[in-house]
Write a protein that holds these residues in place. Structure first.
Motif, PDB file in Angstrom:
ATOM      1  N   HIS A 162      57.603 -24.930  22.199  1.00 15.77           N
ATOM      2  CA  HIS A 162      57.350 -25.441  20.858  1.00 15.77           C
ATOM      3  C   HIS A 162      57.164 -24.275  19.884  1.00 15.77           C
ATOM      4  N   GLN A 189      54.524 -32.512  14.144  1.00 12.35           N
ATOM      5  CA  GLN A 189      54.034 -32.829  15.484  1.00 12.35           C
ATOM      6  C   GLN A 189      52.790 -32.001  15.799  1.00 12.35           C
ATOM      7  N   THR A 190      52.823 -30.737  15.451  1.00 12.43           N
ATOM      8  CA  THR A 190      51.676 -29.864  15.687  1.00 12.43           C
ATOM      9  C   THR A 190      50.459 -30.335  14.892  1.00 12.43           C
ATOM     10  N   GLU A 245      49.135 -33.662  16.424  1.00 12.79           N
ATOM     11  CA  GLU A 245      48.472 -33.443  17.709  1.00 12.79           C
ATOM     12  C   GLU A 245      47.146 -32.705  17.564  1.00 12.79           C
ATOM     13  N   ASP A 246      47.045 -31.808  16.580  1.00 14.36           N
ATOM     14  CA  ASP A 246      45.827 -31.021  16.425  1.00 14.36           C
ATOM     15  C   ASP A 246      44.738 -31.735  15.632  1.00 14.36           C
ATOM     16  N   HIS A 257      42.533 -37.398  16.020  1.00 16.80           N
ATOM     17  CA  HIS A 257      41.738 -37.416  17.246  1.00 16.80           C
ATOM     18  C   HIS A 257      41.770 -38.749  17.975  1.00 16.80           C
ATOM     19  N   GLU A 265      43.471 -41.438  19.932  1.00 19.29           N
ATOM     20  CA  GLU A 265      44.713 -41.418  20.722  1.00 19.29           C
ATOM     21  C   GLU A 265      45.717 -42.471  20.253  1.00 19.29           C
ATOM     22  N   LYS A 298      47.195 -41.304  16.997  1.00 19.74           N
ATOM     23  CA  LYS A 298      48.057 -40.151  17.282  1.00 19.74           C
ATOM     24  C   LYS A 298      49.409 -40.614  17.810  1.00 19.74           C
ATOM     25  N   LEU A 302      52.925 -40.152  15.843  1.00 22.44           N
ATOM     26  CA  LEU A 302      54.022 -39.376  16.433  1.00 22.44           C
ATOM     27  C   LEU A 302      55.302 -40.204  16.514  1.00 22.44           C
TER      28      LEU A 302
END
Length: 126
Positions: A22, A84-85, A88-89, A92, A94, A97, A101
């Protein structure tokens, strides 16, 4: 209290072995976008006073339409990796997220198809 050692508790929580690919994808696409961005800026400046027929004739050149397609797809790929980064970062929950995505991937895929068809439509003159 657990009878496991510190190493035993930490096992399985490490790297997913995906970060390097990545990272390199982001860096290579950024470097690839430097000359394409310079070309794009000069093309936009050159086409700023041209009507639709002139733009259509400009797009009819295979080199110009190919470079425009490369620029669009490279920007979308780079944006995909960056978003995406960030998701994902910083997301929080799920479930949020995963939904974010998936929505981002569908949006990038839609834009890639839409822009490719648009560029080719103007270039071919349909």
């Amino acid at each position: 209290m657990s009878l496991k050692s510190a190493l035993g508790r930490a096992r399985g929580l490490g790297s997913a072995k995906e970060g390097a690919g990545h990272f390199w994808g982001q860096r290579v696409s950024a470097i690839f976008l430097i000359p394409l961005s310079l070309w794009f800026v000069t093309a936009v400046i050159g086409l700023s006073r041209v009507d639709y027929a002139g733009v259509k004739a400009w797009f009819a050149s295979p080199g110009n339409s190919a470079l425009m397609l490369l620029t669009v797809l490279s920007v979308l790929y780079h944006a995909h990796l960056g978003l995406q980064t960030v998701i994902e970062d910083y997301v929080h929950c799920e479930a949020k997220k995963l939904v974010s995505l998936i929505a981002m991937k569908f949006a990038v895929a839609f834009l890639a198809v839409f822009m490719t068809v648009s560029i080719l439509k103007v270039a071919v003159g349909v």
